[in-house]
Design a protein around this motif. Structure first.
Motif, PDB file in Angstrom:
ATOM      1  N   ASN A  54      -6.656  -0.463   2.814  1.00  7.48           N
ATOM      2  CA  ASN A  54      -7.673  -1.359   2.278  1.00  7.48           C
ATOM      3  C   ASN A  54      -9.051  -1.030   2.830  1.00  7.48           C
ATOM      4  O   ASN A  54      -9.192  -0.447   3.906  1.00  7.48           O
ATOM      5  N   ASP A  95      -1.915  -2.101   5.594  1.00 10.05           N
ATOM      6  CA  ASP A  95      -2.682  -3.283   5.242  1.00 10.05           C
ATOM      7  C   ASP A  95      -3.523  -3.757   6.426  1.00 10.05           C
ATOM      8  O   ASP A  95      -3.977  -4.896   6.467  1.00 10.05           O
ATOM      9  N   HIS A 105       0.839  -1.204   0.000  1.00 10.13           N
ATOM     10  CA  HIS A 105       0.000   0.000   0.000  1.00 10.13           C
ATOM     11  C   HIS A 105       0.875   1.256   0.000  1.00 10.13           C
ATOM     12  O   HIS A 105       0.491   2.286   0.546  1.00 10.13           O
TER      13      HIS A 105
END
Length: 390
Positions: A222, A197, A138
């Motif tokens: 996420n 994450d 990410h």
């Protein structure tokens, strides 16, 4: 210096006062209300029917005007501050990027040089360190060469050496991140969740260990994820569920479309949302190519459709927005009441930064940091400490 701003639509936390006035004495607001009439010895400033708001406060900005704070020079700092001042920003948190330790200390040294003496008058609210302790999957436009897990020897050394660090963005699920959160809380430094994450249980633990803010909600994190047949609430849903978490959003209309801006506002409300630019060096320019980070080893970026992207278009790379654009998008496109938009651009950021006792709203006793803008959110005048800058 004593002055009166008259004939303006005064935006307060309670709403908008038509045909109001703001009285300024020695850099501080002494009265907000209906037009009080001429006062001998006071300069009169005609707002010409425009909106009068607190100065904008940006908690996440990397650059502008062709410069980046990661350049690590006084000239770069001054040019970035001046660029955003033109668009109504009167206080900000300069923000770093994932980089080498040498590049980071250069920025910290430069910040300390100009913290109390920058020529623009823009208030500096401490340095925001973004990275390098992030989840690789990410990372967005954060340079993968320098991403790693939290290193206590590194961050403790920096925090003991520099008193200007006010915020650190970290992925809380990484090994050692929870202990870092506790250390940041002990030092009264904002621990912010970013490029992560994490799922709900990770975020719950992060909150227990000192994390209080979510960096650019939706970006670098996420939402709901699946592991096999099972679904798990991600960082986005966790931020919505946990009322104690503040969130910042890049409201440029590109990072988040209007429906998501409206959703965040509906769930979190203006008292928990800070509008930020996340601006990189191309903000305030007409450049079509740029560099994210310092000129020595930053990442190439292209500018298309009013947003910065990596050349392969796999990720945004910061924004080219200025604070007036955020206000315009939230008010004119997302349809959010202007008084709430200004709260998210001024009061809530001031609260998060710990300066709400003297910045972030138009009321008696507050610093006279003031922006005047028209119906199209074009900046007409900017005052810092009662002194006209624009």
């Amino acid at each position: 210096m004593k002055s009166i701003i008259r004939n303006g639509k005064i935006i307060t936390n309670e709403g908008i006062l038509p045909d109001g006035s703001v009285v300024i004495e020695d850099g501080v607001i002494s009265h907000v209300g209906n037009w009080v009439g001429e006062i001998p010895g006071y300069d009169t400033i005609d707002a010409t029917g425009c909106y009068v708001a607190p100065g904008f406060i940006d908690l996440h900005v990397h650059g502008g005007g062709g410069h980046d704070f990661m350049d690590g020079t006084v000239e770069a700092f001054e040019q970035v501050l001046h660029t955003h001042l033109l668009h109504g920003t009167t206080s900000m948190m300069p923000t770093t990027l994932t980089s080498t330790p040498a590049a980071l200390t250069r920025v910290l040294d430069t910040y300390e040089k100009i913290a109390g003496t920058n020529d623009t008058g823009v208030g500096l609210l401490g340095l925001h360190i973004e990275g390098p302790y992030f989840a690789m999957n990410h990372r967005g436009a954060q340079d993968p060469r320098f991403i790693r897990a939290p290193d206590p020897d590194e961050y403790i050394s920096l925090l003991n050496r520099y008193t200007c660090i006010s915020r650190w963005s970290v992925a809380p699920e990484l090994e050692g991140a929870l202990n870092m959160g506790l250390y940041l809380r002990e030092k009264c430094i904002i621990a912010s969740i970013a490029h992560t994450d994490a799922v709900y249980e990770d975020i719950r633990l992060a909150v227990q260990h000192g994390f209080t803010l979510v960096t650019h909600l939706y970006s670098g994190m996420n939402g709901v994820i699946r592991r096999g047949a099972y679904r798990f609430a991600g960082t986005v849903e966790s931020a919505f569920l946990m009322d104690c978490l503040d969130v910042e959003i890049i409201a440029d209309g590109k990072h988040l479309p209007v429906p998501l801006l409206q959703l965040i506002y509906k769930i979190k409300g203006p008292d928990r949302i800070a509008l930020v630019t996340d601006a990189m060096r191309a903000a305030g320019t007409t450049h079509t190519e740029s560099i994210l980070g310092n000129l020595e080893n930053g990442l190439p970026v292209i500018i298309e459709e009013q947003v910065a992207m990596l050349p392969d278009k796999t990720s945004f790379a910061g924004s080219i927005a200025t604070a007036d654009r955020l206000v315009r998008v939230m008010w004119k496109e997302a349809g959010i009441p202007l008084s709430d938009v200004i709260k998210m651009m001024c009061h809530t950021p001031a609260k998060i930064a710990g300066v709400s006792k003297h910045k972030g709203e138009l009321s008696t006793g507050m610093d006279a940091d003031i922006v005047i803008f028209d119906e199209s959110v074009q900046i007409q005048q900017v005052f810092i400490g009662g002194t006209r800058k624009i």
